[in-house]
Structure formats: structure tokens, C-alpha cells
Design an enzyme around this catalytic site. Structure first.
Site, short mmCIF file in Angstrom:
data_model
loop_
_atom_site.label_atom_id
_atom_site.label_comp_id
_atom_site.label_asym_id
_atom_site.label_seq_id
_atom_site.Cartn_x
_atom_site.Cartn_y
_atom_site.Cartn_z
N ASN A 86 20.25 -1.86 27.38
CA ASN A 86 18.89 -1.11 27.27
C ASN A 86 18.15 -1.43 26.13
O ASN A 86 18.72 -1.41 24.92
CB ASN A 86 19.07 0.17 27.55
CG ASN A 86 19.63 0.90 28.81
OD1 ASN A 86 19.49 0.14 29.71
ND2 ASN A 86 20.45 1.89 28.81
N GLY A 92 14.98 2.35 28.24
CA GLY A 92 15.97 3.53 28.19
C GLY A 92 17.01 3.51 27.09
O GLY A 92 18.08 4.39 27.07
N GLN A 93 16.92 2.87 25.98
CA GLN A 93 17.51 2.91 24.96
C GLN A 93 17.52 4.28 24.26
O GLN A 93 16.28 4.71 24.04
CB GLN A 93 16.98 1.86 23.94
CG GLN A 93 18.15 1.78 22.61
CD GLN A 93 17.93 0.63 21.84
OE1 GLN A 93 17.12 -0.31 22.14
NE2 GLN A 93 18.89 0.42 20.97
N HIS A 99 23.83 -1.96 21.57
CA HIS A 99 25.12 -1.84 22.21
C HIS A 99 25.05 -2.45 23.64
O HIS A 99 24.07 -2.38 24.16
CB HIS A 99 25.58 -0.33 22.44
CG HIS A 99 24.56 0.45 22.85
ND1 HIS A 99 23.29 0.86 22.05
CD2 HIS A 99 24.33 0.93 24.21
CE1 HIS A 99 22.52 1.73 22.94
NE2 HIS A 99 23.02 1.90 24.05
N HIS A 101 26.75 -1.81 27.54
CA HIS A 101 27.23 -0.94 28.52
C HIS A 101 28.13 -1.63 29.59
O HIS A 101 27.54 -2.75 29.89
CB HIS A 101 26.26 -0.13 29.38
CG HIS A 101 25.58 0.93 28.43
ND1 HIS A 101 25.73 2.30 28.12
CD2 HIS A 101 24.21 0.70 27.99
CE1 HIS A 101 24.79 2.56 27.59
NE2 HIS A 101 23.80 2.09 27.33
#
Ligand code: AMP
Ligand code: ZN
Length: 113
Positions: A86, A92-93, A99, A101
Site C-alpha cells: 500500500n 491505503g498506507q 512494508h 503484506h
């Protein structure tokens, strides 16, 4: 390493997390709010805010390799999984430390919400 970055604090051991892998460059731990039966967050040890801030693309390959290795060790290599980065608000971060997911263990839909 910024003092107030959540993932930097997890890497430093200041906030507890369930670690599943550690390499010289990356750390992986279970997401505190799992969206799928397997939900792991894979981060670089270096504080990089977003994917767009990556200077050396090698780190993206190292994160990806750890994600695929973990998919195998979590037993979702064959059933399938999703690797998501994201980026910024519309992506949507919520934590501004790069990172990936690793999501798997159930069938997911497309397009994402
Ligand atoms: P993103 O929304 O892509 O920035 O992802 C941030 C992720 O970090 C979310 O899935 C959160 O559930 C997860 N998260 C937040 N705090 C923690 C924590 N203390 N330990 C593990 N995962 C966390
Ligand atoms: Zn950080």
C-alpha cells in the site's frame, strides 16, 4: 531510525511483535489485525517511508524473496497468496515505513476494496 516510527520501534524491540523471520536487511512479523489466516508484514530494517522513496531497488527484491520464502514456510505457496505494498493515502498506507503484506490462507477477491 525515527524515534516515532512504529515499525522502527518494533525493529528495535521497543514494541512487542510476533517475529517470523529476520535477515540482515529485513524483518517479518505477524500483522496485529490479520485480514487473512496468514497475514505477515515484511519490512526493511532501514527506515524508508514509501515504495516511492526506495533508492536502491535491491531492497524490494530482498523483501519479495522473503515474502515468497515465508509463503512456502507458512504452507500457502501452492494454494496461493497476495503480496501488497500500500502506497500513500489512496493506496491505503497507514504506517509510513515501507512494508509488504503477505496475505493468504483463504480465497481473495479482485478488484480490492
Ligand atoms: P498499511 O495500512 O499498509 O500501512 O499497513 C500497516 C499494517 O500494520 C496494518 O495491517 C496494521 O494492522 C499493522 N500494524 C499496526 N500496528 C501493528 C503492530 N503493533 N504490530 C503488527 N502489525 C501492526
Ligand atoms: Zn521506520
Amino acid at each position: 531510525m525515527p524515534d516515532d516510527c512504529l515499525f522502527c520501534r518494533i525493529i528495535r524491540g521497543e514494541i512487542p511483535a510476533t517475529f517470523v523471520a529476520q535477515t540482515p536487511e529485513c524483518v517479518a512479523f505477524r500483522d496485529i489485525d490479520p485480514q487473512t489466516p496468514t497475514h505477515i508484514v515484511i519490512v526493511p530494517r532501514e527506515h524508508i517511508p514509501t515504495l516511492a522513496d526506495v533508492k536502491d531497488p535491491l531492497i524490494v527484491g530482498q523483501l519479495s524473496r522473503l515474502a515468497t520464502d515465508l509463503a512456502e514456510s507458512e504452507g500457502i505457496g501452492q494454494s496461493g497468496y497476495r503480496v501488497v505494498v500500500n502506497t500513500n493515502a489512496d493506496g491505503g498506507q497507514t504506517v509510513y515505513h515501507l512494508h509488504m503484506h503477505l496475505l493468504g490462507g483463504r480465497r481473495m477477491t479482485w478488484p480490492p476494496g
